[in-house]
Design a protein around this motif. Structure first.
Motif, mmCIF file in Angstrom:
data_model
loop_
_atom_site.group_PDB
_atom_site.id
_atom_site.type_symbol
_atom_site.label_atom_id
_atom_site.label_comp_id
_atom_site.label_asym_id
_atom_site.label_seq_id
_atom_site.Cartn_x
_atom_site.Cartn_y
_atom_site.Cartn_z
ATOM 1 N N ILE A 27 0.836 -1.199 0.000
ATOM 2 C CA ILE A 27 0.000 0.000 0.000
ATOM 3 C C ILE A 27 0.873 1.252 0.000
ATOM 4 N N SER A 28 0.433 2.251 -0.730
ATOM 5 C CA SER A 28 1.193 3.491 -0.767
ATOM 6 C C SER A 28 0.482 4.550 0.074
ATOM 7 N N GLY A 29 1.174 5.664 0.267
ATOM 8 C CA GLY A 29 0.738 6.642 1.247
ATOM 9 C C GLY A 29 -0.643 7.234 1.042
ATOM 10 N N ASN A 30 -1.084 7.326 -0.202
ATOM 11 C CA ASN A 30 -2.378 7.966 -0.449
ATOM 12 C C ASN A 30 -3.485 6.974 -0.772
ATOM 13 N N GLU A 31 -3.242 5.714 -0.506
ATOM 14 C CA GLU A 31 -4.257 4.699 -0.805
ATOM 15 C C GLU A 31 -5.112 4.391 0.418
ATOM 16 N N TYR A 32 -6.416 4.337 0.206
ATOM 17 C CA TYR A 32 -7.372 4.031 1.244
ATOM 18 C C TYR A 32 -7.672 2.534 1.267
ATOM 19 N N VAL A 33 -8.122 2.056 2.409
ATOM 20 C CA VAL A 33 -8.584 0.674 2.548
ATOM 21 C C VAL A 33 -10.112 0.706 2.645
ATOM 22 N N TYR A 34 -10.755 -0.042 1.763
ATOM 23 C CA TYR A 34 -12.216 -0.136 1.746
ATOM 24 C C TYR A 34 -12.633 -1.575 2.033
ATOM 25 N N TRP A 35 -13.749 -1.698 2.730
ATOM 26 C CA TRP A 35 -14.341 -3.011 2.950
ATOM 27 C C TRP A 35 -15.768 -3.022 2.430
ATOM 28 N N TYR A 36 -16.058 -4.066 1.685
ATOM 29 C CA TYR A 36 -17.397 -4.308 1.171
ATOM 30 C C TYR A 36 -17.768 -5.751 1.489
ATOM 31 N N ARG A 37 -19.051 -6.036 1.437
ATOM 32 C CA ARG A 37 -19.472 -7.420 1.523
ATOM 33 C C ARG A 37 -20.559 -7.680 0.486
ATOM 34 N N GLN A 38 -20.665 -8.947 0.088
ATOM 35 C CA GLN A 38 -21.645 -9.328 -0.907
ATOM 36 C C GLN A 38 -22.378 -10.569 -0.427
#
Lengths: 116, 116
Positions: A27-38
């Motif tokens: 991961i780089s400094g400006n990347e966000y972590v997102y969580w989704y579910r299906q």
């Protein structure tokens, strides 16, 4: 965008906390972590996202390690309806540039089964 | 919360015909929408990015002449599968971003296309 690694499947007892891990070591400094579910035969549902601070909302908590190379999604009191595929996605931020256009790239996710 | 509506939820068509799928943002304006496809037991694959008032951007390997995308207003994007074949049978899902670039995407409930 950085790739993520998640366990293929996990089990959790109803009423207990479900802790879903995700590795994103590149991961780089400006990347966000997102969580989704299906849930089966439905569109993905947004759960939570964060950059570097821990986040909490009415659905879950997101714990991001200090080096940001991994994170954990916590469902504090899992119910049978939480059975789903959970996706951890890393996406570039505003200054990522390139052709990302804010899109999300889905991996295989974790199949969480909550049992009685 | 933000709602993305997809129509129809299911469609069956004969081989060689065309099918149009609509994606609407019900309570917000979406300058960008994304179209995904999901085959059984697989993850979501991004097909194209739909930009209001301009041409869509297609992912590598997706035929733009077969999957026509129109994003004529800030609340509506359409995907038309032209000359459908059985191998186009899949689960098609649209999504839209609410707010700024780093805001999460919200997804429709998908369209199950079956080509006979």
């Amino acid at each position: 965008d950085a790739k993520t690694t998640q366990p293929t499947s996990m089990d959790c007892a109803e009423g207990r906390a479900a802790n879903l891990p995700c590795n994103h070591s590149t991961i780089s400094g400006n990347e966000y972590v997102y969580w989704y579910r299906q849930i089966h035969s439905q569109g993905p549902q947004y759960i939570i996202h964060g950059l570097k601070n821990n986040e909490t909302n009415e659905m879950a908590s997101l714990i991001i390690t200090e080096d940001r190379k991994s994170s954990t999604l916590i469902l504090p009191h899992a119910t049978l309806r939480d059975t789903a595929v959970y996706y951890c996605i890393v996406r570039g931020g505003l200054n990522a540039g390139g052709t990302s256009y804010g899109k999300l790239t889905f991996g295989q996710g974790t199949i969480l089964t909550v049992h009685p | 919360g933000a709602v993305v509506s997809q129509h129809p939820s299911r469609v069956i068509c004969k081989s060689g015909t065309s099918v149009k799928i609509e994606c609407r943002s019900l309570d917000f304006q979406a300058t960008t929408m994304f179209w995904y496809r999901q085959f059984p037991k697989q993850s979501l694959m991004l097909m194209a990015t739909s930009n209001e008032g301009s041409k869509a951007t297609y992912e590598q390997g997706v035929e733009k002449d077969k999957f026509l995308i129109n994003h004529a207003s800030l609340t509506l994007s359409t995907l038309t599968v032209t000359s459908a074949h059985p191998e186009d049978s899949s689960f098609y899902i649209c999504s839209a971003r609410v707010g700024t670039y780093n805001s999460p995407l919200h997804f429709g409930n998908g369209t199950r296309l079956t080509v006979t």
